[in-house]
Design an enzyme around this catalytic site. Sequence first.
Site: not given
Length: 469
Positions: A93, A146, A180, A214, A233, A238, A324
């Site tokens: 734990d 993050k 990337k 996306e 997000d 990003h 999205k």
Amino acid sequence: MAKRTKGHVDKAADVLAIFGISGDLAKKMTFRALYRMQKAGALDCPIVGVALDDWDDEALRRHAREAVAATVSDPDSDALDAMLARLTYVQGDYGDDATFERVKAALGDAKQPVFYLEIPPSLFATVVQGLGKAGLVDRAHVVIEKPFGHDLESARALNDELREVLEEAQILRIDHYLGKEPVLDITYLRFANSILEPVWNRNYISHVQMTIAEDFGVDDRGRFYDAVGAMRDVIQNHALQVLGLIGMEPPSGNDPDSVRDQKLDFFRAMRAADPKRYVRGQYDGFLAVEDVDPKSTTETFAALELQVDNWRWSGVPFFIRAGKCLPQKTSEVTAVFRRPPLLGIGHGKTPEPNQCTFRIEPAPGSRMRMFQKKAAVDAFEPADLEVLFEHEPGSDPEPYERLLGDALNGVHTLFTRQDAIEETWRVVQPLLDHPGRVHPYEPGTWGPDQANDLVKGVTHWSEPWLPNS
């Protein structure tokens, strides 16, 4: 505690300890990255996995083998066996001091550990404090995932907790987007080609637009996404980090912090976003996703305008859209140049403005859109100069592979600093405080119509540059 100077590159780590090794991130990403590092000859230290699950070393190795088999096509058995042999397991734990004593024993004589926290942010401070009590942080680096807070205040509070135990240079904040290969290419294309620098400013560029799209929905991540949304997000991290590479001043010297310093200056020059120049959307069907509040107003699409108050970019709007359930999966940044004046060619018409596009995915590359005479008529047609970053498939390091390698080798350049995190939260904070209504949109469209109104009078959203388009 050992002090580190800004930009210092530390010696290579002699052990990697992963907290949360039984979790989803390790299953989908980390074991694949470790296997690829092993196969490339870039992994040469033991790996200690830590989690609450009642496992032993062999159970962890079985789990890792299954994870690699699920994410790697036809893995090399020798490389896989060598990677698995590095794994040992500590059960416990994170709130129990005894767990960290067992971790200390598992580290043995290691002097330069890297601790990778693949755990919820709410547990970061607990684990770091446990490491500190056990005397394990003096020469350590701690890698965290993050989100780094959910707004400016919480980002500062999280950092305050970490800094009770760690120096800033010991904290490596992962944003996988920065690992990337095509994102790294942006820096080289900008600064290794002298034909771009003279025109890369407000005198020649009309505006910049970025799309991160996306073509799928939230699916099984309803609980996570409903608490986060597109702004937190994708855009605060990003998108702004990539725009930092597009807009920053040239880095100088070989200081590992040279790029991060220039990005920070760019963020500092960026105005806080105006809620009147912000559009939120939510795709039809989002409210039916499992674990999403049926009354949720979380955005699955966001579009905004940003302004930068410095000599290079004053008056040049930066437009971002991300979401999205859009028509294609694509990620690109385009600098749109000013339209040429009316000339005595083309029957008195002017061509569309030139564009310079950096495509991150799919099929990474760059394109300069120019114009030529259309055959047999006095009209313009595009004459694109394209460079595709074609490499042997699988030859480039993947984001987690690259970032884990950098963490183990003490290279900090691609990790996000706290000062930059606070600046990007400052920029978007007004949008979090005053988000405005959320507009519905049909899946398979480019978001709500209000996103088109955002750019009206300046431009229109460019059609994404897709392979064979």
